[in-house]
Design a protein around this motif. Structure first.
Motif: not given
Length: 84
Positions: A69-76, A80-81
């Motif tokens: 849970g430190f970063m998320e990303r788009t499905r593809d 990243y952020w």
């Protein structure tokens, strides 16, 4: 926390990880996540460029940053952020 950082990293500036030990994951990932800016989106290439000098198996680090849970990303996986 400081002891874990001192024994897990060869260097804190620049950040270079010795070994990725499972028991110390959260402290290590917290320190690595500090290399990214809040509110900024990164391409996978940019994330890899940041992580490669830190640890040889940068793909595992990238995966754990998402899993913990430190970063998320788009499905593809194109953006990243950091999570807030």
């Amino acid at each position: 926390k400081q002891h874990i950082l001192e024994t897990s990293f060869c260097s804190l500036e620049p950040l270079v990880l010795k070994a990725f030990r499972q028991k110390k994951k959260v402290v290590i990932l917290t320190k690595i996540a500090e290399q990214f800016e809040n509110g900024k989106q990164y391409s996978e290439k940019e994330v890899n460029q940041t992580l490669k000098p830190i640890f040889e198996d940068y793909m595992t680090i990238r995966r754990y940053l998402i899993m913990y849970g430190f970063m998320e990303r788009t499905r593809d996986g194109s953006k990243y952020w950091l999570t807030e």
